[in-house]
Design an enzyme around this catalytic site. Sequence first.
Site, mmCIF file in Angstrom:
data_model
loop_
_atom_site.group_PDB
_atom_site.id
_atom_site.type_symbol
_atom_site.label_atom_id
_atom_site.label_comp_id
_atom_site.label_asym_id
_atom_site.label_seq_id
_atom_site.Cartn_x
_atom_site.Cartn_y
_atom_site.Cartn_z
ATOM 1 C CB SER A 43 62.506 30.159 -0.439
ATOM 2 O OG SER A 43 61.197 30.025 -0.711
ATOM 3 N N GLY A 44 62.040 27.232 -1.470
ATOM 4 C CA GLY A 44 61.310 26.529 -2.719
ATOM 5 C C GLY A 44 60.033 27.296 -3.168
ATOM 6 C CG LEU A 45 56.552 30.653 -1.559
ATOM 7 C CD1 LEU A 45 55.415 29.831 -2.091
ATOM 8 C CD2 LEU A 45 56.105 31.106 -0.154
ATOM 9 C CG ASP A 55 56.274 25.612 -2.483
ATOM 10 O OD1 ASP A 55 57.287 24.898 -2.881
ATOM 11 O OD2 ASP A 55 56.214 25.916 -1.227
ATOM 12 C CG ASP A 82 62.577 24.887 0.918
ATOM 13 O OD1 ASP A 82 62.293 23.736 1.250
ATOM 14 O OD2 ASP A 82 61.463 25.623 0.754
ATOM 15 C CG ASP A 84 60.225 21.243 -1.789
ATOM 16 O OD1 ASP A 84 60.116 22.217 -1.150
ATOM 17 O OD2 ASP A 84 59.932 21.539 -3.064
ATOM 18 C CD GLU A 111 58.597 20.476 3.107
ATOM 19 O OE1 GLU A 111 59.426 21.497 3.039
ATOM 20 O OE2 GLU A 111 57.413 20.440 2.703
ATOM 21 C CE LYS A 117 56.193 21.980 -0.621
ATOM 22 N NZ LYS A 117 57.027 22.916 -0.263
ATOM 23 C CG ASN A 119 53.654 27.003 1.062
ATOM 24 O OD1 ASN A 119 53.241 27.432 2.165
ATOM 25 N ND2 ASN A 119 54.954 27.270 0.699
ATOM 26 C CB SER A 120 54.015 24.559 5.596
ATOM 27 O OG SER A 120 54.887 23.602 5.362
ATOM 28 N NE ARG A 156 59.305 22.589 6.416
ATOM 29 C CZ ARG A 156 59.001 23.694 5.473
ATOM 30 N NH1 ARG A 156 59.917 24.420 4.917
ATOM 31 N NH2 ARG A 156 57.817 23.912 4.941
ATOM 32 C CG HIS A 187 57.148 25.438 9.138
ATOM 33 N ND1 HIS A 187 57.423 26.767 9.274
ATOM 34 C CD2 HIS A 187 56.930 25.284 7.791
ATOM 35 C CE1 HIS A 187 57.134 27.412 8.441
ATOM 36 N NE2 HIS A 187 56.735 26.773 7.465
HETATM 37 C C1 SPV Z 1 59.903 28.050 1.955
HETATM 38 O O1 SPV Z 1 60.262 29.178 1.739
HETATM 39 O O2 SPV Z 1 59.494 27.349 0.514
HETATM 40 C C2 SPV Z 1 59.401 27.064 2.912
HETATM 41 C C3 SPV Z 1 58.973 27.786 4.014
HETATM 42 O O3 SPV Z 1 59.589 26.020 3.107
HETATM 43 S S1 SPV Z 1 57.193 27.835 4.175
HETATM 44 O O4 SPV Z 1 56.946 28.579 2.752
HETATM 45 O O5 SPV Z 1 56.969 28.509 5.247
HETATM 46 O O6 SPV Z 1 56.710 26.610 4.087
HETATM 47 MG MG MG Z 2 59.529 25.285 1.107
#
Ligand code: SPV
Ligand code: MG
Length: 543
Positions: A43-45, A55, A82, A84, A111, A117, A119-120, A156, A187
């Site tokens: 996970s990027g986060l 992130d 992930d 990004d 994505e 980017k 975070n979503s 994504r 997502h």
């Molecule tokens: C991550 O885990 O970094 C993701 C999922 O990209 S989210 O945080 O939901 O964007």
């Molecule tokens: Mg991410």
Amino acid sequence: MLPKTTQLKNLLSSGETDFILEAHNGLSARIVEEAGFKGIWGSGLALSAQHAVRDNNELSWTQVVDQLAFMTDVTSIPILLDGDTGYGDFNNMRRLVRKLGQIGVAGVCIEDKLFPKTNSFIQGEAQPLEDIQTFCGKIQAGKDSQANDDFCIVARVEAFIAGWGLDEALKRAEAYHAAGADAILIHSKHSQPDQVLGFADEWANRCPLVIVPTKYYATPTEVFEEAGVSLVIWANHMIRTCISAMQSTASNIHANRSLIECEGRVATVSEIFRLQGADELLEAEKRYARGGGHPVSAIVLAASRGHGMDDLTQDRPKVMLPVAGIPMLRRQVDKFKKQGVNDISVVAGYRHDAIDVQGAKILHNKDWETTGELASLDCAMDSFTTDTVIIYGDLLFRSYMLHNLLDWDADLLVAVDSSMLSNVIGNANDLAYCSAPDNRAMYQQKVSLEKVISEPESRGKQADGRWIGMMRVAGQGVEYLRSAMQTLKQADNFLSLGMPDLLNQLIKDGHAPQVQYVNGHWMDINNLGDLERAGAFEHTTGE
Ligand code: SPV
Ligand code: MG
């Protein structure tokens, strides 16, 4: 085991719903695998959060790759990174895919947002989406750069996150699928699964579908299975666990100004060692660490109480009796350490609990009362390294003797004192008969041991000396010793056998130990008289 890329491909295309869990470093990745997961979400986060950076691509792509290399090193299940937005344009994506292949990452998810980017779940609707054609070019560039056919690229779709509807989501998914994406991740930040279920319905498994139910976490898993979802990503629960646990521990220790309350709540230090694979390194050292500074280990046989010393050994074993104020065992351990021997195992028996000597590992012969030295040695078979000294715990000796023993090149080597014969008549044990008597004029005289007996033979040849209770087992000698032990264990009287029986078995097997003659400068403690003399011995030798 299948290659990780193939494992990931199979997870996506199995026709069942599979699950992968987030990890953000080697340790968490190993824990995820141990829990039974078939894959890991890089996970990027979480990767950025563990460094307390945002992130927003604050972590450079090479820093991400460095983290991933630790994760792939310690796991055998696939990691889906992930990635990004691919950290730039199609060219950055090509570099990324090549690099991920080199470090054993099984796939990457990109994505359709713009670099850098966000975070979503942070102002998602304010985030612009990538132009469809540009994003398709990135997917194609990635697919053309993968060295392994099964490497997966997951596209994504962020249309719902950015405030678009189902049509836009489907249009993008279709284009990405056509560009070569192996799967589509749809997502959503809704707390209900309406968007992803609506999408899944229309998508109808044109290619595998991946979801991240962070916000709609309350949805029963069967709903995803019924919707035909291929892969569910539990995206951030390892980093969130760390955060809660660390916050609780930090405030607890701070408030209590003590570790007492937290100790039972946190993983033990040995659990850290286990997760790091510390045992494997110890085993590897036994196999590979030879030559120059190779580690020598020691096994000290110290199970007995000692005869005729009952008063002194009420509450401690013989080896803990002080000689000139210092317990015998402490003296031995110090001597070993002085010669660089730091891996010391003591086989204790009687009052093993009273052995209080730092720097040695204590093993326990529970049947000490009814068994002999070989039963004790048998408790230490795992402690042998490629170079091991076996020694009686009640032996006092000058340091140079150990130094000399370690200086010789022999698979099996015993120290035999040729000067002690006059003293030992009447108290004779471990008499050594050798292939030649001690010739003090010769340096490193080649002599082999022919037999060791307890009683002097009334007739025939006089013994050449006395085995002092110190031997070295190195290289091939370790196998010889193991095999002699195996043979002796078949005997009915194995439990009563002593070290001389082992030496005699080695000789019988054609592996006669070499003899290193010594002349005094040692003593063993068998009775009160010995103990009294020992004080003087240690004072006069001064070490
Ligand atoms: C991550 O885990 O970094 C993701 C999922 O990209 S989210 O945080 O939901 O964007
Ligand atoms: Mg991410």
